[in-house]
Design a protein around this motif. Structure first.
Motif, PDB file in Angstrom:
ATOM      1  N   ALA A  88      48.063  48.197  48.967  1.00 22.92           N
ATOM      2  CA  ALA A  88      47.898  46.892  49.604  1.00 22.92           C
ATOM      3  C   ALA A  88      47.997  45.759  48.594  1.00 22.92           C
ATOM      4  O   ALA A  88      48.616  44.720  48.865  1.00 22.92           O
ATOM      5  CB  ALA A  88      46.553  46.838  50.335  1.00 22.92           C
ATOM      6  N   ALA A  89      47.400  45.944  47.415  1.00 21.96           N
ATOM      7  CA  ALA A  89      47.473  44.913  46.382  1.00 21.96           C
ATOM      8  C   ALA A  89      48.911  44.733  45.893  1.00 21.96           C
ATOM      9  O   ALA A  89      49.360  43.607  45.634  1.00 21.96           O
ATOM     10  CB  ALA A  89      46.553  45.270  45.216  1.00 21.96           C
ATOM     11  N   HIS A  90      49.616  45.835  45.763  1.00 23.61           N
ATOM     12  CA  HIS A  90      51.018  45.786  45.333  1.00 23.61           C
ATOM     13  C   HIS A  90      51.875  44.991  46.318  1.00 23.61           C
ATOM     14  O   HIS A  90      52.670  44.132  45.906  1.00 23.61           O
ATOM     15  CB  HIS A  90      51.565  47.210  45.198  1.00 23.61           C
ATOM     16  N   GLY A 119      58.371  49.772  40.318  1.00 25.06           N
ATOM     17  CA  GLY A 119      57.251  49.225  39.556  1.00 25.06           C
ATOM     18  C   GLY A 119      56.142  48.802  40.494  1.00 25.06           C
ATOM     19  O   GLY A 119      56.306  48.773  41.716  1.00 25.06           O
ATOM     20  N   MET A 120      54.991  48.475  39.911  1.00 25.83           N
ATOM     21  CA  MET A 120      53.822  48.039  40.670  1.00 25.83           C
ATOM     22  C   MET A 120      53.585  46.553  40.425  1.00 25.83           C
ATOM     23  O   MET A 120      53.857  46.028  39.347  1.00 25.83           O
ATOM     24  CB  MET A 120      52.574  48.811  40.236  1.00 25.83           C
ATOM     25  N   GLY A 121      53.035  45.897  41.457  1.00 30.48           N
ATOM     26  CA  GLY A 121      52.709  44.488  41.346  1.00 30.48           C
ATOM     27  C   GLY A 121      51.206  44.268  41.337  1.00 30.48           C
ATOM     28  O   GLY A 121      50.430  45.097  41.818  1.00 30.48           O
ATOM     29  N   ALA A 122      50.795  43.129  40.768  1.00 27.17           N
ATOM     30  CA  ALA A 122      49.387  42.740  40.739  1.00 27.17           C
ATOM     31  C   ALA A 122      49.283  41.231  40.882  1.00 27.17           C
ATOM     32  O   ALA A 122      50.273  40.501  40.722  1.00 27.17           O
ATOM     33  CB  ALA A 122      48.719  43.210  39.449  1.00 27.17           C
ATOM     34  N   TRP A 123      48.076  40.775  41.145  1.00 27.88           N
ATOM     35  CA  TRP A 123      47.802  39.358  41.446  1.00 27.88           C
ATOM     36  C   TRP A 123      46.482  39.002  40.791  1.00 27.88           C
ATOM     37  O   TRP A 123      45.465  39.667  41.059  1.00 27.88           O
ATOM     38  CB  TRP A 123      47.722  39.217  42.952  1.00 27.88           C
ATOM     39  N   ALA A 124      46.466  37.994  39.934  1.00 27.85           N
ATOM     40  CA  ALA A 124      45.281  37.677  39.139  1.00 27.85           C
ATOM     41  C   ALA A 124      44.735  36.307  39.516  1.00 27.85           C
ATOM     42  O   ALA A 124      45.236  35.275  39.050  1.00 27.85           O
ATOM     43  CB  ALA A 124      45.612  37.740  37.649  1.00 27.85           C
ATOM     44  N   LEU A 125      43.714  36.317  40.346  1.00 27.64           N
ATOM     45  CA  LEU A 125      43.042  35.089  40.781  1.00 27.64           C
ATOM     46  C   LEU A 125      41.635  34.999  40.224  1.00 27.64           C
ATOM     47  O   LEU A 125      41.271  34.026  39.554  1.00 27.64           O
ATOM     48  CB  LEU A 125      43.001  35.043  42.311  1.00 27.64           C
ATOM     49  N   GLN A 155      39.407  38.624  36.037  1.00 29.70           N
ATOM     50  CA  GLN A 155      38.474  39.721  36.260  1.00 29.70           C
ATOM     51  C   GLN A 155      38.731  40.423  37.590  1.00 29.70           C
ATOM     52  O   GLN A 155      39.139  39.778  38.557  1.00 29.70           O
ATOM     53  CB  GLN A 155      37.046  39.161  36.245  1.00 29.70           C
ATOM     54  N   PHE A 156      38.459  41.732  37.633  1.00 21.71           N
ATOM     55  CA  PHE A 156      38.565  42.550  38.843  1.00 21.71           C
ATOM     56  C   PHE A 156      39.976  42.499  39.440  1.00 21.71           C
ATOM     57  O   PHE A 156      40.164  42.281  40.637  1.00 21.71           O
ATOM     58  CB  PHE A 156      37.538  42.111  39.892  1.00 21.71           C
ATOM     59  N   ILE A 157      40.972  42.724  38.581  1.00 17.33           N
ATOM     60  CA  ILE A 157      42.370  42.635  38.991  1.00 17.33           C
ATOM     61  C   ILE A 157      42.917  44.030  39.270  1.00 17.33           C
ATOM     62  O   ILE A 157      43.065  44.856  38.362  1.00 17.33           O
ATOM     63  CB  ILE A 157      43.216  41.924  37.915  1.00 17.33           C
ATOM     64  N   THR A 158      43.216  44.299  40.526  1.00 16.49           N
ATOM     65  CA  THR A 158      43.737  45.599  40.949  1.00 16.49           C
ATOM     66  C   THR A 158      45.145  45.807  40.400  1.00 16.49           C
ATOM     67  O   THR A 158      45.982  44.901  40.450  1.00 16.49           O
ATOM     68  CB  THR A 158      43.767  45.686  42.481  1.00 16.49           C
ATOM     69  N   ASN A 159      45.396  46.985  39.856  1.00 17.04           N
ATOM     70  CA  ASN A 159      46.719  47.442  39.377  1.00 17.04           C
ATOM     71  C   ASN A 159      47.140  46.842  38.040  1.00 17.04           C
ATOM     72  O   ASN A 159      48.233  47.169  37.557  1.00 17.04           O
ATOM     73  CB  ASN A 159      47.828  47.132  40.395  1.00 17.04           C
ATOM     74  N   ALA A 160      46.332  45.981  37.426  1.00 16.51           N
ATOM     75  CA  ALA A 160      46.811  45.273  36.241  1.00 16.51           C
ATOM     76  C   ALA A 160      47.271  46.213  35.131  1.00 16.51           C
ATOM     77  O   ALA A 160      48.258  45.937  34.437  1.00 16.51           O
ATOM     78  CB  ALA A 160      45.731  44.329  35.718  1.00 16.51           C
ATOM     79  N   GLY A 241      47.664  37.011  54.947  1.00 15.26           N
ATOM     80  CA  GLY A 241      48.301  38.322  55.088  1.00 15.26           C
ATOM     81  C   GLY A 241      47.510  39.418  54.402  1.00 15.26           C
ATOM     82  O   GLY A 241      47.414  40.541  54.904  1.00 15.26           O
ATOM     83  N   GLY A 242      46.909  39.087  53.250  1.00 17.08           N
ATOM     84  CA  GLY A 242      46.144  40.075  52.504  1.00 17.08           C
ATOM     85  C   GLY A 242      44.938  40.583  53.272  1.00 17.08           C
ATOM     86  O   GLY A 242      44.587  41.763  53.204  1.00 17.08           O
ATOM     87  N   ARG A 243      44.291  39.690  54.015  1.00 17.91           N
ATOM     88  CA  ARG A 243      43.122  40.110  54.785  1.00 17.91           C
ATOM     89  C   ARG A 243      43.502  41.033  55.936  1.00 17.91           C
ATOM     90  O   ARG A 243      42.716  41.906  56.325  1.00 17.91           O
ATOM     91  CB  ARG A 243      42.362  38.876  55.276  1.00 17.91           C
TER      92      ARG A 243
END
Length: 379
Positions: A88-90, A119-125, A155-160, A241-243
């Motif tokens: 989902a994070a990707h 490849g995998m994606g990540a999002w850093a907020l 912090q708490f970044i999935t897939n980083a 969309g993420g929710r």
């Protein structure tokens, strides 16, 4: 009002369900125990064209819609919350914003490999001090000639730690508030990008959750996603969309826990009959089914409205709030139905229970969903 899935959606769901039962379910506890990100699973999902379900075919995606994507996410969550979370994070956070806000060149260079499963994606907020106020941001991006220089901690970044690209939110104008936040495409190979922590967690340990340090990371100006100052508006659209995807993942966790409890209750005998025949157990399993179906309906409604191009802030928040709490409640009841066995790692309910708790925290806590819904209701 038609509650039947379109034939193509049902086919995709069934394909992914078969894959999950054959390839993921047998290793779900193992990868959790080992805290191992299963690269081979995501490679196979790429081979199935599932890594870019809602991304346009023009950039390597499947060209599906949000409902189809929700169905895939649910099926993954039904057997492994960790794999479902990384997926989902990707898609929602690491890939979809590039399609929504990127240039054609950015989509070709950065989106295509993600959508094609290369490849995998990540999002850093999130940052260490921000919590629910995600706009409270210390990460800075300063323009220097034809480059931006990024400094800060995420912090708490999935897939980083397994990502090929990370979408980083940073302040470009400290005086502009929300309008001073921008989004940048960062390559983990860029000098100054460092994974400083991979967290051991209560659950979901097959999905890496990381702390990122950005120390004078220089990136070319063509890695700015959209325009300067558009980062917060992009964030709000992304979270809608993420929710929906977190709601779908929660439905999957609830479904997996419900099925485990139902199967056990039908087989386990006490006092000469299956425990499902006792009112206390039967009523508990029925309530688990009710909560799961309710969450699924809200999630499918939100996804369907999203696909119509409607604003879904209310629908996505409602689906995420209900489904995440349903996942935790259903998983807890599954542990109770199995009794002592439910507390052991030989059975899946304990894993669903631990995994479900994050659904009430990530992408906006339940408390924040109440705030969002209150605003949407004019309260």
């Amino acid at each position: 009002m038609d509650f039947d899935l379109p034939a193509e959606h049902a086919m995709i769901r069934d394909t992914v369900r078969e894959f999950c039962e054959e390839e993921i379910e047998p290793i779900a506890q193992e990868i959790e125990d080992e805290h191992r990100f299963p690269e081979e699973v995501f490679a196979e999902l790429g081979d199935l064209d599932m890594m870019g379900v809602p991304v346009s075919e023009a950039y390597g995606g499947l060209g599906g819609d949000q409902l189809m994507y929700a169905l895939v996410t649910e099926e993954l969550g039904r057997v492994s919350g960790g794999i479902g979370l990384s997926y989902a994070a990707h898609v929602s956070l690491g890939s979809k914003p590039i399609e929504l806000f990127g240039t054609d060149e950015q989509k070709e260079e950065w989106l295509r490999p993600l959508a094609e499963g290369e490849g995998m994606g990540a999002w850093a907020l999130t940052e260490p001090g921000s919590g629910s106020d995600a706009s409270d941001m210390d990460t800075m991006a300063v323009k220097d000639g034809d480059e931006y220089v990024l400094n800060g901690t995420k912090q708490f970044i999935t897939n980083a730690s397994v990502a090929n690209s990370v979408l980083v939110k940073a302040v470009t104008d400290p005086e502009a508030g929300y309008d001073g936040i921008s989004t940048f495409i960062v390559d983990p190979e860029d000098d100054g990008f460092e994974i400083t922590t991979v967290w051991d967690k209560m659950g979901l340990n097959s999905s890496p959750t990381c702390e990122i340090q950005l120390d004078d990371v220089r990136i070319p100006e063509d890695r700015l996603l959209g325009e300067e100052g558009e980062g917060w508006e992009q964030t709000m659209k992304t979270l809608d969309g993420g929710r929906v995807s977190i709601a779908a993942l929660s439905v999957g966790l609830a479904q997996g826990a419900y099925e485990a409890a139902k199967d056990y209750a039908g087989e386990r005998e006490q006092f000469g009959q299956p425990i499902a025949k006792f009112d206390a157990i039967r009523d508990k399993v029925v309530d688990m089914h009710r909560k799961t179906e309710r969450a699924r309906l809200l999630t499918h409604k939100a996804a369907t409205e999203y696909d119509k191009g409607e604003s879904v802030t209310r629908e996505s928040a409602l689906a995420k709030l209900d489904a995440s709490e349903a996942a935790r409640e259903v998983a807890e009841d599954a542990v109770q139905v199995l009794g002592g066995y439910g507390y052991t790692e030989d059975f899946s309910p304990q894993r669903f229970y631990r995994d479900a708790k994050l659904m009430e925290i990530g992408e906006g806590t339940s408390e924040i969903q109440h705030v969002v819904l209150g605003q949407q209701l004019g309260l």
